[in-house]
Each structure stands twice: as structure tokens, then as C-alpha cells.
Design a protein around this motif. Structure first.
Motif, short mmCIF file in Angstrom:
data_model
loop_
_atom_site.label_atom_id
_atom_site.label_comp_id
_atom_site.label_asym_id
_atom_site.label_seq_id
_atom_site.Cartn_x
_atom_site.Cartn_y
_atom_site.Cartn_z
N LEU B 11 -6.82 4.89 1.71
CA LEU B 11 -5.39 4.87 1.95
C LEU B 11 -4.68 4.42 0.68
N SER B 12 -3.75 5.24 0.21
CA SER B 12 -2.97 4.90 -0.97
C SER B 12 -1.50 4.90 -0.60
N TRP B 34 -12.80 -9.10 10.78
CA TRP B 34 -12.29 -8.29 9.68
C TRP B 34 -12.51 -9.05 8.38
N TYR B 35 -13.01 -8.33 7.38
CA TYR B 35 -13.26 -8.88 6.06
C TYR B 35 -12.50 -8.05 5.02
N ARG B 36 -12.20 -8.69 3.90
CA ARG B 36 -11.68 -7.95 2.74
C ARG B 36 -12.62 -8.20 1.56
N GLN B 37 -12.90 -7.14 0.84
CA GLN B 37 -13.81 -7.23 -0.29
C GLN B 37 -13.12 -6.66 -1.53
N GLU B 38 -13.14 -7.43 -2.60
CA GLU B 38 -12.58 -6.98 -3.87
C GLU B 38 -13.72 -6.61 -4.81
N PRO B 39 -13.43 -5.77 -5.80
CA PRO B 39 -14.49 -5.29 -6.70
C PRO B 39 -15.27 -6.44 -7.34
N GLY B 40 -16.59 -6.34 -7.30
CA GLY B 40 -17.43 -7.35 -7.93
C GLY B 40 -17.59 -8.63 -7.13
N LYS B 70 -13.82 -2.52 22.33
CA LYS B 70 -14.58 -1.48 21.62
C LYS B 70 -13.82 -0.97 20.41
N ASP B 71 -12.59 -1.43 20.21
CA ASP B 71 -11.84 -0.96 19.07
C ASP B 71 -10.90 -2.07 18.59
N SER B 72 -10.48 -1.92 17.35
CA SER B 72 -9.61 -2.92 16.76
C SER B 72 -8.76 -2.25 15.69
N SER B 73 -7.65 -2.88 15.37
CA SER B 73 -6.80 -2.36 14.31
C SER B 73 -6.29 -3.50 13.45
N LEU B 74 -5.99 -3.14 12.21
CA LEU B 74 -5.41 -4.06 11.24
C LEU B 74 -4.14 -3.41 10.73
N HIS B 75 -3.03 -4.10 10.87
CA HIS B 75 -1.74 -3.58 10.41
C HIS B 75 -1.20 -4.51 9.33
N ILE B 76 -0.82 -3.92 8.21
CA ILE B 76 -0.21 -4.70 7.13
C ILE B 76 1.24 -4.28 6.99
N THR B 77 2.11 -5.25 7.06
CA THR B 77 3.56 -5.00 6.92
C THR B 77 3.97 -5.27 5.47
N ALA B 78 4.79 -4.39 4.96
CA ALA B 78 5.33 -4.56 3.60
C ALA B 78 4.20 -4.87 2.60
N ALA B 79 3.29 -3.93 2.47
CA ALA B 79 2.11 -4.15 1.64
C ALA B 79 2.48 -4.48 0.19
N GLN B 80 1.63 -5.31 -0.41
CA GLN B 80 1.82 -5.72 -1.80
C GLN B 80 0.57 -5.34 -2.60
N PRO B 81 0.70 -5.20 -3.92
CA PRO B 81 -0.47 -4.84 -4.73
C PRO B 81 -1.66 -5.78 -4.51
N GLY B 82 -1.40 -7.02 -4.17
CA GLY B 82 -2.46 -7.98 -3.92
C GLY B 82 -3.25 -7.68 -2.65
N ASP B 83 -2.76 -6.76 -1.83
CA ASP B 83 -3.47 -6.36 -0.61
C ASP B 83 -4.52 -5.29 -0.91
N THR B 84 -4.54 -4.82 -2.13
CA THR B 84 -5.52 -3.80 -2.52
C THR B 84 -6.94 -4.33 -2.35
N GLY B 85 -7.80 -3.52 -1.75
CA GLY B 85 -9.19 -3.93 -1.56
C GLY B 85 -9.87 -3.07 -0.52
N LEU B 86 -11.11 -3.42 -0.25
CA LEU B 86 -11.90 -2.73 0.79
C LEU B 86 -11.86 -3.58 2.05
N GLY B 106 -15.86 0.83 6.16
CA GLY B 106 -14.84 0.31 5.27
C GLY B 106 -13.68 1.27 5.06
N THR B 107 -12.52 0.70 4.78
CA THR B 107 -11.33 1.47 4.40
C THR B 107 -10.85 0.92 3.07
N ARG B 108 -10.81 1.78 2.09
CA ARG B 108 -10.35 1.36 0.76
C ARG B 108 -8.84 1.55 0.69
N VAL B 109 -8.14 0.43 0.46
CA VAL B 109 -6.67 0.43 0.41
C VAL B 109 -6.21 0.20 -1.01
#
Lengths: 115, 113
Positions: B11-12, B34-40, B70-86, B106-109
């Protein structure tokens, strides 16, 4: 509090060679996990230790992968011989026993490239 | 075998836009993380949802667990560059000797300034 330590951070080897990764979990964490994360995918559990005993190794390719945690603290994961498809990031994680929705704390991983 | 599927895979968006990531399973999990993973780096836990229908908020992030667990969602409001990640969802299987996590793909944002 120090986090989960892993070394090396990067490793490049040729196929059929051997490689070993090391992990030192957070102090006091009885449970230790090794995951394989192939590029573009989520982590896949390879093996889970409780102290120095294996709890789950159902997804560990035992013909080439081995892991040990002899003293119930740090752990090593070995691949022998490596194949091209073993190229991945190998993550180590640890958690406290008895914490119901246990948070797993992950190390930075070792990126393995097999040529 | 319990499987978790995440969508979209990538997602871009522009800074300030909203986004939603989905996590679906054919099986019921006792709880989901839910986890967030940044490069490295390794994944970092964001939230654990336990009860069917549960909604948790973490600043601009809203997490929802489906009624049937059996399902889940993650919603980000007013995304910021710092939200970038997997972003990774993981279903928890409770075991006496330490819970087992089953991760989605994973979803790469990417949030562009």
C-alpha cells in the motif's frame, strides 16, 4: 533492559556450506523462538524452546537445520549444508513464561544470503 | 494448518490519507496480535486483541477483532511517513509451554511525504 541480541547481522555463504547463528535472549525469558523470514513474507516458526527443552520443532527441516539451547539461556541455530532457498532473515525472539498473551521480543535478525 | 492472509500486500499513500489493512483466517484464534517491522529490525508488538468484536485504539491506529475471532483490521488515520513499515498480524495459539504465533504474510505500507 537489554533486548534480544543476535549475531552475526549479515552472512553470505555459498550453497553446501555450513553456517551458524547465535542468539542471546532477554535475561529471565524462559521461552526462545527461532523464525525464518523469507523476503516478502511473514516470519515462520522454526523451533521453540522452553528453557533447554524443545517444545515445537515441527517446521524445522531437520535434515539440514539444527538448534540447541544447552544451558537454557543462549541458543545457536545451524544450517548444514545450506541451499539457495535458505536465503532469508533468521529472527530470534524470547518471552516470559506464564504471561498469558505473551509478548515476544524480537532481535534484529541475521540476514543470510546463499549464493 | 492455520493460515492468516493479509491484504493488500502493498500500500502506497500520501501523508494525511487514511488506510486499512486486513487480516483473515479460515480458523479461529484465541487472540490476535499486530506487529510493525522496520527494515533491519525485528517485529515490534503494537497490540493484542482478545475478545470478538473488540476495538482498540493506539493514537491514530485503530484495531478491530472480528466477532467470530477469524479476522481483524488495522486502520490508520492521517498517516505519516513514520508509519511506513511492514505490518504483520499474528494469531495466537495458547500452549502450556509458551504461546505459538502464526504470522500472516504482511502488508508493506509506504507513506510518502
Amino acid at each position: 533492559e537489554a533486548g534480544v541480541a543476535q549475531s552475526p547481522r549479515y552472512k553470505i555463504i555459498e550453497k553446501r556450506q555450513s553456517v551458524a547463528f547465535w542468539c542471546n535472549p532477554i535475561s529471565g525469558h524462559a521461552t526462545l523462538y527461532w523464525y525464518q523470514q523469507i523476503l516478502g513474507q511473514g516470519p515462520k516458526l522454526l523451533i521453540q524452546f522452553q528453557n533447554n527443552g524443545v517444545v515445537d520443532d515441527s517446521q524445522l527441516p531437520k535434515d539440514r537445520f539444527s538448534a540447541e539451547r544447552l544451558k537454557g539461556v543462549d541458543s545457536t541455530l545451524k544450517i548444514q549444508p545450506a541451499k539457495l532457498e535458505d536465503s532469508a532473515v533468521y529472527l530470534c525472539a524470547s518471552s516470559q513464561r506464564g504471561h498469558f498473551y505473551n509478548e515476544q521480543f524480537f532481535g534484529p535478525g541475521t540476514r543470510l544470503t546463499v549464493l | 494448518t492455520q493460515l492468516l492472509e493479509q491484504s493488500p500486500q502493498f500500500l502506497s499513500i500520501q501523508e494525511g490519507e487514511n488506510l486499512t489493512v486486513y487480516c483473515n483466517s479460515s480458523s479461529v484464534f484465541s487472540s490476535l496480535q499486530w506487529y510493525r517491522q522496520e527494515p533491519g529490525e525485528g517485529p515490534v508488538l503494537l497490540v493484542t486483541v482478545v475478545t470478538g468484536g473488540e476495538v482498540k485504539k493506539l493514537k491514530r491506529l485503530t484495531f478491530q477483532f472480528g466477532d467470530a475471532r477469524k479476522d481483524s483490521s488495522l486502520h490508520i488515520t492521517a498517516a505519516q511517513p513514520g508509519d511506513t513499515g511492514l505490518y504483520l498480524c499474528a494469531g495466537i495459539t495458547i500452549k502450556a509451554a509458551g504461546n505459538k504465533l502464526t504470522f500472516g504474510g504482511g502488508t508493506r505500507v509506504l507513506v510518502k511525504p
